[in-house]
Design a protein around this motif. Structure first.
Motif, mmCIF file in Angstrom:
data_model
loop_
_atom_site.group_PDB
_atom_site.id
_atom_site.type_symbol
_atom_site.label_atom_id
_atom_site.label_comp_id
_atom_site.label_asym_id
_atom_site.label_seq_id
_atom_site.Cartn_x
_atom_site.Cartn_y
_atom_site.Cartn_z
ATOM 1 N N GLU A 75 -39.569 -43.885 2.231
ATOM 2 C CA GLU A 75 -39.532 -43.845 3.708
ATOM 3 C C GLU A 75 -38.679 -42.692 4.224
ATOM 4 O O GLU A 75 -38.940 -42.111 5.268
ATOM 5 C CB GLU A 75 -38.964 -45.160 4.243
ATOM 6 N N ASP A 76 -37.621 -42.363 3.445
ATOM 7 C CA ASP A 76 -36.678 -41.353 3.944
ATOM 8 C C ASP A 76 -37.194 -39.927 3.854
ATOM 9 O O ASP A 76 -36.600 -39.020 4.429
ATOM 10 C CB ASP A 76 -35.362 -41.460 3.158
ATOM 11 N N THR A 77 -38.301 -39.730 3.127
ATOM 12 C CA THR A 77 -38.750 -38.350 2.853
ATOM 13 C C THR A 77 -39.770 -37.815 3.850
ATOM 14 O O THR A 77 -40.111 -36.634 3.805
ATOM 15 C CB THR A 77 -39.365 -38.279 1.442
ATOM 16 N N GLU A 94 -28.241 -34.942 -2.795
ATOM 17 C CA GLU A 94 -28.835 -35.442 -4.046
ATOM 18 C C GLU A 94 -30.301 -35.836 -3.855
ATOM 19 O O GLU A 94 -31.036 -36.002 -4.821
ATOM 20 C CB GLU A 94 -28.076 -36.679 -4.542
ATOM 21 N N ARG A 95 -30.710 -36.012 -2.591
ATOM 22 C CA ARG A 95 -32.073 -36.526 -2.343
ATOM 23 C C ARG A 95 -33.037 -35.433 -1.847
ATOM 24 O O ARG A 95 -34.217 -35.691 -1.643
ATOM 25 C CB ARG A 95 -32.009 -37.678 -1.341
ATOM 26 N N LEU A 96 -32.536 -34.219 -1.650
ATOM 27 C CA LEU A 96 -33.382 -33.166 -1.073
ATOM 28 C C LEU A 96 -34.665 -32.954 -1.875
ATOM 29 O O LEU A 96 -35.747 -32.755 -1.325
ATOM 30 C CB LEU A 96 -32.591 -31.854 -0.988
ATOM 31 N N ALA A 169 -23.696 -47.865 9.698
ATOM 32 C CA ALA A 169 -24.663 -48.287 8.675
ATOM 33 C C ALA A 169 -25.353 -47.044 8.135
ATOM 34 O O ALA A 169 -25.290 -45.964 8.734
ATOM 35 C CB ALA A 169 -25.687 -49.243 9.282
ATOM 36 N N LEU A 170 -26.048 -47.219 7.008
ATOM 37 C CA LEU A 170 -26.683 -46.072 6.372
ATOM 38 C C LEU A 170 -27.735 -45.434 7.261
ATOM 39 O O LEU A 170 -27.796 -44.204 7.392
ATOM 40 C CB LEU A 170 -27.302 -46.521 5.037
ATOM 41 N N HIS A 171 -28.594 -46.214 7.855
ATOM 42 C CA HIS A 171 -29.682 -45.691 8.704
ATOM 43 C C HIS A 171 -29.837 -46.555 9.946
ATOM 44 O O HIS A 171 -29.446 -47.733 9.952
ATOM 45 C CB HIS A 171 -31.007 -45.708 7.941
ATOM 46 N N ARG A 250 -28.977 -50.932 -4.147
ATOM 47 C CA ARG A 250 -28.834 -49.501 -3.841
ATOM 48 C C ARG A 250 -29.195 -49.240 -2.374
ATOM 49 O O ARG A 250 -29.759 -48.220 -2.035
ATOM 50 C CB ARG A 250 -29.706 -48.664 -4.803
ATOM 51 N N GLU A 251 -28.835 -50.250 -1.519
ATOM 52 C CA GLU A 251 -28.923 -50.185 -0.052
ATOM 53 C C GLU A 251 -30.365 -50.109 0.462
ATOM 54 O O GLU A 251 -30.649 -49.511 1.487
ATOM 55 C CB GLU A 251 -28.088 -49.011 0.507
ATOM 56 N N SER A 252 -31.261 -50.742 -0.231
ATOM 57 C CA SER A 252 -32.658 -50.765 0.187
ATOM 58 C C SER A 252 -32.931 -51.912 1.143
ATOM 59 O O SER A 252 -32.173 -52.856 1.226
ATOM 60 C CB SER A 252 -33.557 -50.940 -1.045
ATOM 61 N N THR A 255 -38.306 -51.880 4.397
ATOM 62 C CA THR A 255 -38.951 -50.719 5.045
ATOM 63 C C THR A 255 -38.812 -49.463 4.200
ATOM 64 O O THR A 255 -39.648 -48.566 4.248
ATOM 65 C CB THR A 255 -38.315 -50.432 6.430
ATOM 66 N N CYS A 256 -37.757 -49.385 3.372
ATOM 67 C CA CYS A 256 -37.443 -48.124 2.681
ATOM 68 C C CYS A 256 -38.470 -47.749 1.616
ATOM 69 O O CYS A 256 -38.607 -46.591 1.243
ATOM 70 C CB CYS A 256 -36.097 -48.235 1.975
ATOM 71 N N LEU A 257 -39.151 -48.777 1.075
ATOM 72 C CA LEU A 257 -39.922 -48.588 -0.161
ATOM 73 C C LEU A 257 -41.369 -48.189 0.094
ATOM 74 O O LEU A 257 -42.161 -48.137 -0.852
ATOM 75 C CB LEU A 257 -39.861 -49.888 -0.975
HETATM 76 C C1 LIG Z 1 -33.710 -48.200 5.942
HETATM 77 N N1 LIG Z 1 -33.068 -47.648 4.744
HETATM 78 C C2 LIG Z 1 -31.808 -48.191 4.398
HETATM 79 C C3 LIG Z 1 -33.698 -46.591 4.073
HETATM 80 N N2 LIG Z 1 -34.773 -46.143 4.524
HETATM 81 N N3 LIG Z 1 -33.207 -45.966 2.952
HETATM 82 C C4 LIG Z 1 -32.413 -46.555 1.898
HETATM 83 C C5 LIG Z 1 -31.834 -45.451 1.025
HETATM 84 C C6 LIG Z 1 -30.880 -45.945 -0.037
HETATM 85 C C7 LIG Z 1 -30.381 -44.843 -0.946
HETATM 86 N N4 LIG Z 1 -29.616 -45.424 -2.048
HETATM 87 C C8 LIG Z 1 -29.490 -43.849 -0.169
HETATM 88 O O1 LIG Z 1 -28.289 -44.121 -0.090
HETATM 89 O O2 LIG Z 1 -30.020 -42.849 0.356
#
Ligand SMILES: CN(C)C(=N)NCCC[C@H](N)C(=O)O
Length: 273
Positions: A75-77, A94-96, A169-171, A250-252, A255-257
């Motif tokens: 999802e993040d890409t 690290e994710r680029l 939060a992360l996102h 790992r914070e999933s 939606t992320c997957l």
């Molecule tokens: C909605 N969420 C949380 C996401 N779409 N992404 C999760 C990414 C988790 C990864 N270990 C990181 O820290 O980037």
């Protein structure tokens, strides 16, 4: 009203990417770090993908990337709307490299490719689509410039981007999720700007409560948030609950997957990319 603003609740095609042997090395930011069993994570990921297929979705798998621990969080890409795929520029260096495989898969499916360009950053997990208004979390993985670039790319589709500060939060989509009827669910203690979201319904649990729309009133949820799940059942939703507890280490969230693609005419078989 462009097609982008007409919610499409029919099954479509889910873009997914399997976890590799280095999944334990995935990033954690706002949660305590505990060891992960990569084999169990892979089995849970397969169950997650099977839930889409059981719901009538086709699945397209981005080429595996065993050297990229966070590769399953596809999802993040990218951010996809209609035939446009905006390739993200993840805020974690690290994710680029993850975006290369996603771009190759979507270009191969015929999507029009645009990209967020340096020095801007954007994670797809920060983009909450609500019809013609998209809320974009900024201040964490996504920069203000990343939100501005996205706004310019989707403006021709009559989509308005609303930046929302996201620091706890992360996102953004860690904190807010949208139901099919446009209601927003949110965990208020994690929201920097709760007033930015109209008719927000607070959820009782901090993690595990996000949803993915499988079709009509069927929602894919995690087994990690039973009280929020009961709220959804009481609202008349049919739930498909999957155990992604190893991936959540790992914070999933659900939606992320995956990235849900509409308007494709793939069968329900895997399409290799
Ligand atoms: C909605 N969420 C949380 C996401 N779409 N992404 C999760 C990414 C988790 C990864 N270990 C990181 O820290 O980037």
């Amino acid at each position: 009203m462009s097609p982008a603003q007409v919610p499409d609740h029919r099954p479509g095609t889910a873009l997914v990417r399997r976890p590799g042997p280095r999944f334990d090395d995935g990033l954690t930011t706002h949660i305590d770090r505990v060891p992960v069993d990569p084999d169990l994570a892979a089995r849970q990921w397969a169950d997650y993908v099977a839930a889409f297929r059981a719901g009538g979705w086709a699945t397209v798998e981005v080429e595996p990337a065993d050297d990229l621990p966070d590769a399953p969080f596809v999802e993040d890409t990218v951010v996809v709307v209609d035939d446009l795929a905006v390739v993200a520029r993840p805020g974690a260096r690290e994710r680029l490299a993850e975006t290369t495989g996603t771009e190759r898969a979507l270009a191969g499916l015929g999507f029009r490719i645009e990209r967020i360009t340096a020095p801007a950053t954007l994670d797809g997990g920060d983009v909450l689509k609500l019809g013609s208004s998209w809320f974009v979390g900024v201040g964490g993985r996504t920069s203000h410039e990343g939100a501005r670039q996205l706004a310019d790319l989707v403006a021709p589709l009559d989509i308005r981007v609303v930046p929302v500060r996201t620091s706890r939060a992360l996102h953004l989509k860690t904190t807010v999720t949208a139901l099919p009827d446009g209601t927003l669910l949110g965990y208020v203690p994690l929201l920097d700007e709760p007033d930015a979201f109209p008719n927000l319904t607070p959820v009782p649990e901090r993690n595990g409560w996000r949803v993915v729309l499988l079709g009509d009133d069927r929602l894919l949820v995690s087994t990690s948030a039973p009280r929020t799940s009961q709220m959804l059942v009481d609202r008349g939703y049919e739930l498909v609950a999957v155990d992604i507890s190893e991936l959540e280490k790992r914070e999933s969230s659900v939606t992320c997957l995956s990235v849900r693609l509409r308007g494709l005419t793939l069968g329900t078989e895997d399409a290799c990319c």
